[in-house]
Design an enzyme around this catalytic site. Structure first.
Site, PDB file in Angstrom:
ATOM      1  NE  ARG A 187      -1.098   2.206   2.693  1.00 49.01           N
ATOM      2  CZ  ARG A 187      -0.733   3.384   3.324  1.00 49.01           C
ATOM      3  NH1 ARG A 187      -0.800   4.510   2.531  1.00 49.01           N
ATOM      4  NH2 ARG A 187      -0.351   3.848   4.707  1.00 49.01           N
ATOM      5  CG  HIS A 225       3.400   4.654   9.466  1.00 50.12           C
ATOM      6  ND1 HIS A 225       2.508   3.830   8.409  1.00 50.12           N
ATOM      7  CD2 HIS A 225       3.877   5.394   8.421  1.00 50.12           C
ATOM      8  CE1 HIS A 225       3.121   4.219   7.469  1.00 50.12           C
ATOM      9  NE2 HIS A 225       3.623   5.445   7.328  1.00 50.12           N
ATOM     10  CB  CYS A 227       2.178  10.147   1.912  1.00 48.57           C
ATOM     11  SG  CYS A 227       0.504  11.524   1.993  1.00 48.57           S
TER      12      CYS A 227
END
Length: 306
Positions: free
Chosen positions: A13, A207, A240
């Site tokens: 992901r 994370h 991101c």
């Protein structure tokens, strides 16, 4: 017995969402299977987001269904909203992560909602999932908890308030996410302590990204504060698309090496894990592959701890 630490692989992901190439579905399934067979017990296999925004995730439904065939694998997916959670549930995911950015700027860039609005979305997800026949874990992360490329410094008390609001919404667990990799070990210690003092054992995971080269140092700080679950990505891929400057996640292979060398039990066969990098490289040949252990080779002193 060795104390166990869970390593959750997020490369399918978080890693692939930033890749220039789109990894073929069949190859992605084989890569996930190879990591599961190496002993990785939890993998975030994709995200249920609009394909026009993140085309690399267009096959997440098929990937979830394929990953469920791996014995003992906990199949996770990222979802931004209730619609995504419903899609994940329909596909059979065991759990979902939900990004809740503490930074207002990042929150609106990532989900088109402010932080409080996204917490409300999580509450709607909890309400819907709890009404279903099959359970599905809801494990949001407090994104940009250690700093933001858009808003800059994030106040510790705002992170704590966000974590408390998520716990009060009825989620199963909360993670703290260094989305852009600005955190340092002292910050990790302070934030873990502050959040845990308010929500206790619902804080389960970190994370971490390695933008400033402090990813493993931050993992070690979290480990010393009692965190026993970490997200990471094979070969350090990731970033991101809605956070300028964010680089890759901490490297799964290097994290496993550190943990096992210190005497913790990840259950992961490091040789087989490193071998699975070949499938990743085949799928996204234009992406740089990071990792010190894969470059240097596993030393003869590896796993000397009792």
């Amino acid at each position: 017995m060795k104390e166990k630490v869970k390593v959750c692989e997020v490369g399918p992901r978080d890693g692939l969402q930033m890749a220039h190439d789109i990894m073929p579905t069949e190859l992605k399934s084989r890569w996930i299977a190879a990591m599961a067979q190496a002993g990785v017990t939890e993998i975030e296999v994709g995200s249920f987001v609009p394909a026009k925004l993140v085309p690399q995730m267009a096959d997440t439904d098929a990937i979830v269904r394929s990953a469920l065939e791996q014995p003992g694998l906990r199949v996770m997916a990222l979802v931004p909203n209730l619609r995504g959670a419903q899609a994940a549930y329909a596909a059979g995911a065991h759990g979902v992560g939900v990004p809740v950015s503490v930074s207002e700027g990042h929150s609106r860039s990532n989900t088109r909602k402010g932080t409080a609005e996204q917490v409300e979305e999580v509450a709607r997800i909890v309400e819907w999932v709890r009404a279903q026949e099959r359970p599905m874990a809801i494990e949001p992360g407090c994104a940009t908890a250690f700093g933001c490329a858009i808003d800059g410094e994030i106040a510790l008390d705002k992170v704590v308030r966000t974590a408390v609001a998520l716990a009060e919404a009825g989620v199963d667990a909360v993670a703290l996410a260094d989305t852009v990799g600005y955190g340092n070990p002292a910050q990790v210690r302070a934030l873990v302590r502050a959040v845990r003092s308010e929500i206790g054992g619902k804080l389960t995971k970190l994370h971490l990204h390695d933008t400033m080269g402090l990813g493993l140092a931050n993992a070690l700080a979290g480990l010393e504060e009692g965190i026993r679950s970490f997200d990471s990505a094979l070969a350090g891929l990731g970033g991101c698309p809605f956070a300028p400057g964010a680089s890759g996640n901490i490297v799964t292979d290097d994290l496993v090496f550190m943990l096992e060398s210190m005497g913790f039990d990840t259950g992961i066969d490091l040789d087989r894990l490193i071998a699975s990098r070949e499938l990743l490289h085949e799928g996204v040949p234009n992406e740089p592959m990071f990792g010190q252990v894969s470059r240097a080779g596993i030393p003869k002193t590896y796993r000397v701890q009792a």
